[in-house]
Write an enzyme that holds these catalytic residues in place. Sequence first.
Site, mmCIF file in Angstrom:
data_model
loop_
_atom_site.group_PDB
_atom_site.id
_atom_site.type_symbol
_atom_site.label_atom_id
_atom_site.label_comp_id
_atom_site.label_asym_id
_atom_site.label_seq_id
_atom_site.Cartn_x
_atom_site.Cartn_y
_atom_site.Cartn_z
ATOM 1 C CG ASN A 104 -52.734 7.220 40.748
ATOM 2 O OD1 ASN A 104 -52.984 7.134 39.551
ATOM 3 N ND2 ASN A 104 -53.696 7.328 41.620
ATOM 4 C CB THR A 105 -49.558 11.151 38.650
ATOM 5 O OG1 THR A 105 -50.336 11.403 39.816
ATOM 6 C CG2 THR A 105 -49.881 12.204 37.606
ATOM 7 C CE LYS A 155 -50.297 6.840 49.941
ATOM 8 N NZ LYS A 155 -50.424 7.344 48.574
ATOM 9 C CB ALA A 211 -45.489 10.500 46.340
ATOM 10 N N GLY A 212 -44.177 10.806 43.489
ATOM 11 C CA GLY A 212 -43.193 11.567 42.738
ATOM 12 C C GLY A 212 -42.671 10.897 41.484
ATOM 13 N N GLY A 269 -47.576 13.463 42.588
ATOM 14 C CA GLY A 269 -47.975 13.879 41.242
ATOM 15 C C GLY A 269 -46.998 14.812 40.547
#
Lengths: 270, 70
Positions: free
Chosen positions: A220-221, A106, A198-199, A167
């Site tokens: 992830n977050t 990645k 992301a986001g 994040g």
Amino acid sequence: MDPAPLKIGPYAFRSRLFVGTGKYSTYELMRECLEASRCEVVTVAVRRERLYDAQNRSLLDFLDTKRYTILPNTAGCFTAEDAIRVARLGREILEQLENPGASWVKLEVLHDKKTLLPDPIGTLEATRELIKDGFHVMVYSSDDPAAACRLKEAGATSVMPAGSPIGSGQGVLNPNNIRIILEMLKEGDPAYPVIVDAGVGTASDVTIAMELGADGVLLNTGIAHAKDPVAMARAMAHALDAGFLAARAGRISRKLYATASSPVEGVIVY
Amino acid sequence: MTTTSLRILVNGEPQRVASPATVGTLVALRRPRPPFAVEVNRRLVRRAEYESTPLAEGDCVEIVTLVGGG
């Protein structure tokens, strides 16, 4: 729920949710979240060998490397050169683990620490180099359609546009750009994988990304920092299925005015 | 008689190793927990090359592993 497998380069996955392994309060919690998310691909970072927890345990004590395909990232790199170094180090480690993830990366080449938005020039340079070096490059991009096209032309295995900054939990901020990216990258090549990366802040963000036509979502977050991360991981898995199914079911068009769902005929009001 | 030693940087911290030394010597000394990967002066050193890769004064060595990330 039995979605068509997602094919990316040499890989095929039933789950279209890619989940990061960072930011969990404990390794036990991470393991439980990965399980609840039903993911098959997990991302990891490459760092100096000193990050053990209080009991001297490391990530790999909690990650079943026979079960998950590991996608190593180049997070934290701000130049193409550094990202290439990190990609090679990651591959070296995954080869030792005999994990299928050894052949992909990645790629993140970031512009600055505040936005963590990708540097488009460095990203393109690193993509070219890594492809020459035999990698399948999963490339983190902004939601700029032109950048996405250039990365695909350079040979990226998948372009992964950001929904919003890493994040940030802002979801898909510019759905029109994601739609344009999907249209452009899939023109004459409908199987080309585009993953929104992301986001993501909550489950509906995943559904929206999938309804737009994305092939998968990487997050992830959104799980790791939820109040109840395991419950959120489960929600993300359902949200992904919902969006996947809805995208193929064909939504109705938006109309300005109402159209009644109950018959007008036979109503008893005079 | 004085033994010569090399001053190198390992993961950003100074370390002395007896000369002559190779990446293999350093790995045997530090015993990093597998799996790990090593680079010297920004170049990956593959496992098969550890013993044949000499270390020199001032070399920058990185020893890395996998950690949680997104």
